[in-house]
Design a protein around this motif. Structure first.
Motif, mmCIF file in Angstrom:
data_model
loop_
_atom_site.group_PDB
_atom_site.id
_atom_site.type_symbol
_atom_site.label_atom_id
_atom_site.label_comp_id
_atom_site.label_asym_id
_atom_site.label_seq_id
_atom_site.Cartn_x
_atom_site.Cartn_y
_atom_site.Cartn_z
ATOM 1 N N ALA A 99 -10.328 1.231 1.917
ATOM 2 C CA ALA A 99 -11.468 2.047 2.357
ATOM 3 C C ALA A 99 -12.750 1.220 2.375
ATOM 4 O O ALA A 99 -13.556 1.311 3.314
ATOM 5 C CB ALA A 99 -11.628 3.259 1.444
ATOM 6 N N ALA A 100 -12.948 0.397 1.366
ATOM 7 C CA ALA A 100 -14.140 -0.462 1.324
ATOM 8 C C ALA A 100 -14.108 -1.478 2.461
ATOM 9 O O ALA A 100 -15.138 -1.757 3.090
ATOM 10 C CB ALA A 100 -14.215 -1.172 -0.028
ATOM 11 N N ARG A 101 -12.929 -2.027 2.753
ATOM 12 C CA ARG A 101 -12.815 -2.985 3.868
ATOM 13 C C ARG A 101 -13.089 -2.300 5.204
ATOM 14 O O ARG A 101 -13.731 -2.881 6.089
ATOM 15 C CB ARG A 101 -11.428 -3.621 3.873
ATOM 16 N N ALA A 102 -12.608 -1.080 5.358
ATOM 17 C CA ALA A 102 -12.823 -0.357 6.614
ATOM 18 C C ALA A 102 -14.309 -0.088 6.839
ATOM 19 O O ALA A 102 -14.817 -0.213 7.966
ATOM 20 C CB ALA A 102 -12.036 0.950 6.612
ATOM 21 N N MET A 129 0.819 -1.208 0.000
ATOM 22 C CA MET A 129 0.000 0.000 0.000
ATOM 23 C C MET A 129 0.857 1.264 0.000
ATOM 24 O O MET A 129 0.465 2.293 -0.528
ATOM 25 C CB MET A 129 -0.935 0.002 1.204
ATOM 26 N N ILE A 130 2.045 1.207 0.634
ATOM 27 C CA ILE A 130 2.910 2.379 0.662
ATOM 28 C C ILE A 130 3.480 2.637 -0.725
ATOM 29 O O ILE A 130 3.942 1.720 -1.404
ATOM 30 C CB ILE A 130 4.046 2.199 1.679
ATOM 31 N N ASP A 131 3.429 3.880 -1.147
ATOM 32 C CA ASP A 131 4.059 4.297 -2.393
ATOM 33 C C ASP A 131 5.510 4.617 -2.047
ATOM 34 O O ASP A 131 5.856 5.747 -1.678
ATOM 35 C CB ASP A 131 3.334 5.530 -2.940
ATOM 36 N N TRP A 132 6.373 3.611 -2.163
ATOM 37 C CA TRP A 132 7.751 3.768 -1.738
ATOM 38 C C TRP A 132 8.527 4.721 -2.635
ATOM 39 O O TRP A 132 9.480 5.376 -2.179
ATOM 40 C CB TRP A 132 8.452 2.412 -1.680
ATOM 41 N N ILE A 133 8.134 4.829 -3.899
ATOM 42 C CA ILE A 133 8.847 5.736 -4.801
ATOM 43 C C ILE A 133 8.642 7.179 -4.354
ATOM 44 O O ILE A 133 9.611 7.940 -4.187
ATOM 45 C CB ILE A 133 8.391 5.528 -6.256
ATOM 46 N N ARG A 134 7.383 7.572 -4.124
ATOM 47 C CA ARG A 134 7.132 8.963 -3.721
ATOM 48 C C ARG A 134 7.573 9.212 -2.279
ATOM 49 O O ARG A 134 8.063 10.295 -1.957
ATOM 50 C CB ARG A 134 5.662 9.311 -3.933
ATOM 51 N N ALA A 158 -20.080 7.959 10.053
ATOM 52 C CA ALA A 158 -21.427 7.632 9.566
ATOM 53 C C ALA A 158 -21.362 6.554 8.481
ATOM 54 O O ALA A 158 -22.064 6.617 7.471
ATOM 55 C CB ALA A 158 -22.136 8.888 9.049
ATOM 56 N N GLY A 159 -20.457 5.583 8.684
ATOM 57 C CA GLY A 159 -20.355 4.456 7.776
ATOM 58 C C GLY A 159 -19.521 4.680 6.537
ATOM 59 O O GLY A 159 -19.348 3.751 5.739
ATOM 60 N N ARG A 160 -18.987 5.887 6.348
ATOM 61 C CA ARG A 160 -18.216 6.196 5.143
ATOM 62 C C ARG A 160 -16.762 6.473 5.504
ATOM 63 O O ARG A 160 -16.468 7.218 6.439
ATOM 64 C CB ARG A 160 -18.803 7.423 4.426
ATOM 65 N N PHE A 161 -15.852 5.874 4.730
ATOM 66 C CA PHE A 161 -14.433 6.119 4.950
ATOM 67 C C PHE A 161 -14.118 7.579 4.644
ATOM 68 O O PHE A 161 -14.508 8.111 3.599
ATOM 69 C CB PHE A 161 -13.601 5.202 4.052
ATOM 70 N N THR A 162 -13.385 8.229 5.554
ATOM 71 C CA THR A 162 -13.103 9.656 5.425
ATOM 72 C C THR A 162 -11.657 9.929 5.081
ATOM 73 O O THR A 162 -11.355 10.823 4.289
ATOM 74 C CB THR A 162 -13.471 10.378 6.738
ATOM 75 N N PRO A 178 -4.678 0.457 -3.788
ATOM 76 C CA PRO A 178 -4.789 -0.271 -2.525
ATOM 77 C C PRO A 178 -5.508 0.533 -1.438
ATOM 78 O O PRO A 178 -6.207 -0.043 -0.595
ATOM 79 C CB PRO A 178 -3.328 -0.547 -2.143
ATOM 80 N N ALA A 179 -5.328 1.862 -1.443
ATOM 81 C CA ALA A 179 -6.014 2.690 -0.451
ATOM 82 C C ALA A 179 -7.526 2.612 -0.647
ATOM 83 O O ALA A 179 -8.301 2.529 0.327
ATOM 84 C CB ALA A 179 -5.537 4.133 -0.545
ATOM 85 N N GLN A 180 -7.974 2.652 -1.889
ATOM 86 C CA GLN A 180 -9.401 2.564 -2.164
ATOM 87 C C GLN A 180 -9.953 1.191 -1.768
ATOM 88 O O GLN A 180 -11.058 1.094 -1.230
ATOM 89 C CB GLN A 180 -9.660 2.851 -3.639
#
Length: 449
Positions: free
Chosen positions: A58-61, A1-6, A415-419, A53-55
């Motif tokens: 977010a769905a898993r969270a 998930m980490i963007d190691w290049i940036r 409220a159920g939504r990833f922020t 991977p972040a997106q």
């Protein structure tokens, strides 16, 4: 998930002229509204994440918080689930006093580590009572993004989960008040804090709520007054309260007084007053044993295949140590001798804690202290959890050196939504600001192709 290049590129650019980077950071902090309760030196470093991977996370969270909501429903309906948690009579009364339809985790910060061995994000605990960072995390992200712009760092498109609007949480509280039927003109919102220990973030939240048109004020939970359907604090009426008193302190302040428990039960049952988060969130979802319930073989039939798959992917192995409720072969728990012998593989957690004080990491705990805690945990119901080695990130420190630190990756779900994401960094085993750590900014960058 980490963007190691940036992450690596940004680190190299900051390290090229660390004094300038630190000076620009100091200027941005000075120009910013307050962004921390406890002082730590804000670093211009950031943890960059890849968008895809972040997106997916977010769905898993969001699914995980829905699972916590289901747990609250099970707690009300299932006596075996209630026995598993073993809550006090006062906690039981407070949970049941509120309307069942309001029993959900409205505000959550789910804390985890990126496993050093696999790169998977593992959830270590649920902050579902009074999670911090709702105002300060966006401010930290805003300040660090401004530093990066001034220094000419490339953060990619940066359009996914920027989490920089520090008014978003105040707006969420106003929305919750209106959904509950509070008059839209000027909802009356109490932010609960002990009068002798009001935090900076809570004071800032009150100011934001007032700027948005609410009648907002700090209130002590011991000043509760209930007259008919009206709920007041020291004579000031409230339609909604955001309870920023963590559960450990709440138990000391409220549960210790039968009269206060009675009053709070009347307030929660009044129907015209909304308490966020719910008492179920505070006592059940916040409880460290929640991570064990969803993995305990004896409760497997309470959850469906998708929920089991979610748990297997997110949570490290976790079990209750409570003798008679979580112990024994049926729960898949090692015996005491094995727990002592394999101490470096485990972490021991009290059901509720503050600032990491209730967490023992076996690999850095003296043997006699570990043995005593395991014995106490069997009596009182501690969580035994697999140790997850955290991934690290280089952090530019205030002396100009770049230091590799373990980092957390925390997920805010409202409220159920990833922020958005937050992160803490430390050289210690407990990655906590109150244990010598610091917060760092998280940026989600566009995927490199």
């Amino acid at each position: 998930m980490i963007d190691w290049i940036r992450t690596g590129t940004a680190t190299a650019e900051l390290a090229r002229d660390p004094q300038r980077a630190l000076a620009v950071t100091a200027e941005e902090v000075a120009a910013s509204p307050p962004l921390r309760n406890r002082h730590f030196a804000l670093s211009p470093s950031a943890l960059f994440l890849r968008r895809s991977p972040a997106q997916a996370h977010a769905a898993r969270a969001e699914a995980y918080v829905a699972l916590l909501d289901k747990m609250l429903t099970l707690y009300r309906s299932d006596p075996e689930v209630r026995a598993f948690f073993g809550l006090s009579a006062a906690a039981e009364r407070l949970i049941r006093a509120g309307d069942e339809s309001l029993d959900r985790v409205t505000v959550a910060r789910i804390d985890g580590y990126l496993d050093l061995a696999t790169g998977r994000l593992r959830v270590l605990e649920n902050n579902a009572d009074a999670p911090a960072g709702a105002v300060f995390t966006p401010r930290i992200n805003t300040a660090v993004a401004a530093v990066h712009r001034r220094l000419g760092l490339d953060g990619g498109t940066d359009d996914a989960y920027p989490f920089r609007d520090d008014r978003g949480f105040a707006e969420l509280l106003l929305d919750q008040a209106r959904r509950h039927g509070t008059p839209a003109a000027a909802p009356r919102i109490a932010v609960l804090q002990p009068r002798e220990a009001a935090g900076v973030e809570s004071t800032e939240l009150v100011a934001q709520l007032r700027a948005l048109g609410a009648t907002a004020f700090l209130a002590d939970p011991r000043d509760l007054e209930v007259t008919g359907p009206h709920v007041c604090f020291a004579g000031r009426p409230a339609d909604l309260c955001w309870n920023k008193v963590n559960t450990v302190l709440w138990q000391r302040l409220v549960e210790s007084s039968p009269a206060l428990v009675d009053g709070w039960c009347r307030a929660l049952a009044s129907g015209r007053f909304l308490h966020l988060n719910s008492m179920g969130s505070r006592y059940v979802a916040e409880n460290k044993l929640a991570l064990a319930l969803v993995q305990d073989p004896r409760f497997a039939d309470r959850f469906d295949a998708a929920e089991h798959a979610l748990v297997a992917g997110l949570l490290p192995w976790s079990r209750s140590l409570r003798i008679g409720a979580g112990a024994g072969a049926g729960a898949g728990l090692p015996d005491e001798a094995e727990i002592l012998a394999r101490a470096p593989e485990f972490v021991l957690k009290e059901p509720y804690d503050i600032r990491g004080d209730g967490v023992l990491v076996g690999r850095s705990t003296r043997g006699d202290v570990w043995a005593e805690a395991v014995a106490r945990g069997g009596r009182e119901g501690f969580l035994l959890q697999e140790y997850v080695p955290p991934a690290g990130c280089p952090v530019l420190c205030e002396d100009g050196t770049t230091v590799p630190m373990a980092v957390s990756l925390d997920s805010f779900v409202w409220a159920g939504r990833f922020t958005g994401f937050g992160s803490k960094a430390s050289t210690a085993d407990r990655v906590n600001v109150f244990q010598g750590g610091r917060k760092v900014s998280v940026r989600v960058s566009g995927d490199l192709r």
